[in-house]
Write a protein that holds these residues in place. Structure first.
Motif, short mmCIF file in Angstrom:
data_model
loop_
_atom_site.label_atom_id
_atom_site.label_comp_id
_atom_site.label_asym_id
_atom_site.label_seq_id
_atom_site.Cartn_x
_atom_site.Cartn_y
_atom_site.Cartn_z
N PHE A 94 11.29 2.75 13.38
CA PHE A 94 10.07 3.17 14.23
C PHE A 94 9.20 3.81 12.17
O PHE A 94 8.11 3.97 13.37
N VAL A 95 9.62 3.56 11.96
CA VAL A 95 8.48 3.85 10.09
C VAL A 95 9.02 2.96 8.81
O VAL A 95 9.75 2.17 8.61
N LYS A 96 7.60 2.68 8.47
CA LYS A 96 7.49 1.72 7.10
C LYS A 96 6.97 2.18 5.78
O LYS A 96 6.34 3.22 6.52
N ALA A 97 7.59 2.44 5.16
CA ALA A 97 6.66 2.61 3.47
C ALA A 97 5.78 1.47 3.43
O ALA A 97 6.59 0.14 3.27
N LYS A 98 5.17 1.71 2.33
CA LYS A 98 3.49 0.84 2.00
C LYS A 98 3.83 0.68 1.16
O LYS A 98 3.85 1.81 -0.19
N LYS A 99 3.27 -0.67 0.46
CA LYS A 99 2.75 -0.60 -1.33
C LYS A 99 1.77 -1.90 -1.45
O LYS A 99 1.43 -2.73 -0.03
N GLU A 114 -3.38 -5.62 -8.32
CA GLU A 114 -4.20 -7.02 -8.97
C GLU A 114 -4.97 -7.80 -7.97
O GLU A 114 -6.20 -8.49 -7.88
N THR A 115 -3.67 -7.99 -6.66
CA THR A 115 -4.73 -9.14 -5.37
C THR A 115 -5.40 -8.21 -4.47
O THR A 115 -6.42 -8.84 -3.64
N CYS A 116 -5.27 -6.97 -4.61
CA CYS A 116 -6.67 -6.63 -3.57
C CYS A 116 -7.63 -5.80 -3.85
O CYS A 116 -8.25 -6.18 -4.69
N THR A 117 -8.44 -6.68 -2.70
CA THR A 117 -10.23 -6.70 -2.92
C THR A 117 -10.83 -5.34 -2.03
O THR A 117 -12.37 -5.28 -2.35
N ASN A 118 -10.10 -4.97 -1.30
CA ASN A 118 -10.87 -3.09 -0.86
C ASN A 118 -11.64 -3.24 -0.18
O ASN A 118 -12.88 -2.52 -0.05
N CYS A 119 -11.21 -4.61 0.81
CA CYS A 119 -11.68 -4.37 2.08
C CYS A 119 -11.98 -3.07 2.97
O CYS A 119 -12.67 -3.40 3.56
N GLN A 120 -10.75 -2.88 2.40
CA GLN A 120 -10.30 -1.55 3.29
C GLN A 120 -10.05 -2.01 4.78
O GLN A 120 -10.28 -1.45 5.95
N GLU A 121 -9.66 -3.04 5.29
CA GLU A 121 -9.76 -3.63 6.95
C GLU A 121 -8.32 -2.48 7.06
O GLU A 121 -8.74 -2.45 8.06
N SER A 165 2.78 -3.60 12.09
CA SER A 165 2.36 -4.49 10.89
C SER A 165 1.46 -5.11 11.17
O SER A 165 0.85 -5.91 10.85
N ILE A 166 0.44 -4.29 11.73
CA ILE A 166 -0.60 -4.14 12.08
C ILE A 166 -1.86 -4.86 10.37
O ILE A 166 -2.23 -5.31 10.37
N CYS A 167 -1.47 -4.29 9.73
CA CYS A 167 -1.88 -3.79 8.52
C CYS A 167 -1.36 -5.38 7.19
O CYS A 167 -3.08 -6.21 6.70
N ILE A 171 -1.12 -6.12 1.03
CA ILE A 171 0.14 -5.37 2.14
C ILE A 171 1.05 -5.58 1.89
O ILE A 171 1.15 -6.11 2.63
N LYS A 172 2.15 -4.33 1.54
CA LYS A 172 3.72 -4.58 1.79
C LYS A 172 4.04 -3.65 3.01
O LYS A 172 3.78 -2.65 2.24
N SER A 173 5.03 -4.36 3.24
CA SER A 173 6.67 -3.05 3.79
C SER A 173 7.06 -2.83 1.88
O SER A 173 7.48 -3.82 1.34
N ASP A 174 7.85 -1.46 2.05
CA ASP A 174 8.29 -1.32 0.56
C ASP A 174 10.20 -0.50 1.14
O ASP A 174 10.22 0.25 2.57
N SER A 175 11.56 -0.73 0.59
CA SER A 175 12.59 -0.23 0.73
C SER A 175 12.87 0.56 0.61
O SER A 175 13.79 0.96 0.36
N ARG A 176 12.24 1.87 1.10
CA ARG A 176 12.51 3.17 0.69
C ARG A 176 11.85 4.09 2.07
O ARG A 176 11.02 3.29 2.39
N PHE A 177 12.16 5.34 1.96
CA PHE A 177 12.10 6.07 2.76
C PHE A 177 11.80 7.58 2.47
O PHE A 177 13.44 7.82 1.46
#
Ligand code: SF4
Ligand code: SF4
Ligand code: SF4
Length: 359
Positions: A238-243, A247-254, A284-286, A295-301
């Motif tokens: 029911f929850v994910k950490a994100k990272k 380098e590749t993020c274009t700051n589109c902010q979507e 997973s919409i992001c 943007i990816k999910s991170d395996s930490r909580f």
């Protein structure tokens, strides 16, 4: 009124604006469809519909909807979580107080166990002969929900255990489904302090589901039991950490604009993205919307981050103005041209050649 009735008898209400699949073209959430043992819930031409003749009102679809888009007139899992915690009874049973244990979610089970003074027992003694439990699908779902809730209770330092009762007790628990629904309607109409609190929360502009607020409140009450190192290498459904890869993020902010719970938001000066794990519903919409796949999910909580809505800075950019399109972009050195203009140059160079030829 945003919610619409899904059945003629008004038993279920559906808020299209909250449904991930109805709202976001790429989203393929099928939690309610997969949970329905009768195949009564179908997604047809962008619209969730319910076959009223097939639906047995087991309410298995209600509790696990990540955004609480589905509501039942007879059973509210959030009200149940709060009320059950205050009562002396310890048994959660389809013959006593819920339409089906699957009408709760992992988050509800954790909240109940954390708030309850005594033990919590899930009554699975009727599942094997229950018509809702086709091919043992529902009992498997309930068992996996209990396992996940138990895993969560352990990592947050709670000694609470959710027990399972698989054999019927000697005294008769037979209430009958018709009688049970009358009882549930009565419970839903009870007015008390905490019910008013939940109504207040429902009517506010709050984007995160109420079950999440209830869970975090329950966790805060026992924060002193949290392990010293609250960052753990575990995953929950029911929850994910994100990272974000800077380098590749274009700051589109979507990602921040489309996050349904505002778990992702923008830095005030628009130079980066902030994340609040406590608000993420793992939709997973992001991930789906991010074109460069940054943007990816991170395996930490992290328990503290989750429970107290701590903010985490995922990315902070050094912005420069693109020499070609004059729009701000994340600058990593070299010529001051944004990724979109570079891509246009590389992949559409023939247009420039054509323009020159025409001169
Ligand atoms: S579980 Fe909720 S968000 Fe997912 S498809 Fe069903 S109603 Fe929509
Ligand atoms: S992570 Fe992806 S969607 Fe979010 S701002 Fe960066 S490029 Fe855009
Ligand atoms: S951060 Fe991503 S996965 Fe989490 S709620 Fe927002 S859009 Fe969904």
């Amino acid at each position: 009124m945003r919610s619409e009735s899904l059945t003629q008898g008004d038993l279920f209400k559906f808020d299209y604006f909250k449904c991930l699949r109805s709202e976001f073209a790429k989203n393929e959430c099928s939690i309610c469809i997969d949970l329905c043992p009768e195949g009564a819930m179908v997604f047809d031409r962008g619209k969730l519909t319910l076959d009223a003749n097939a639906c047995t009102a087991c309410s298995a679809c209600i509790g696990s909807c990540p955004t609480e888009a589905l509501m039942s007139e007879t059973f509210d899992p959030n009200h149940f979580s709060l009320n059950f915690s205050k009562q002396s009874e310890s048994l959660i049973s389809c013959k006593e107080n819920v339409p089906c244990i699957a009408s709760l979610s992992v988050e509800h089970l954790i909240s109940i166990a954390l708030r309850k003074e005594g033990e919590v027992v899930c009554d699975l003694s009727h599942c094997l002969e229950c018509s809702v439990n086709k091919d043992n699908k529902i009992i498997e779902i309930i068992n996996s929900m209990i396992d996940e809730a138990q895993k969560f209770l352990q990592i947050c330092g709670s000694e609470k255990e959710i027990k399972v009762q698989t054999e019927e007790l000697e005294e008769s628990l037979e209430v009958g489904r018709r009688g049970l629904f009358k009882k549930l309607i009565g419970v839903a109409k009870e007015v008390n302090e905490e019910v008013s609190m939940t109504e207040l929360m429902n009517s506010s502009e709050e984007k995160q589901p109420l079950k999440r607020i209830l869970l975090k409140n329950a966790l805060k009450l026992q924060a002193e039991k949290f392990p010293e190192n609250s960052e753990l290498d575990v995953n929950f459904s029911f929850v994910k950490a994100k990272k974000i890869d800077a380098e590749t993020c274009t700051n589109c902010q979507e990602c921040a604009m489309f996050c349904p719970t505002e778990a992702l938001s923008l830095l005030q000066d628009n130079t980066g993205i902030i994340f609040q794990m406590g608000k993420c519903i793992s939709c997973s919409i992001c991930d789906d919307i991010c074109q460069p796949g940054s943007i990816k999910s991170d395996s930490r909580f992290d328990l503290v981050e989750f429970s107290f809505d701590r903010m985490q800075l995922l990315v902070k950019h050094n912005l420069e103005i693109c020499e070609e399109c004059k729009v701000a972009f994340p600058y990593h050195g070299g010529e001051k041209v944004c990724a979109r203009c570079k891509d246009f140059r590389t992949n559409h160079a023939d247009l420039f050649t054509l323009a020159k030829d025409l001169e």
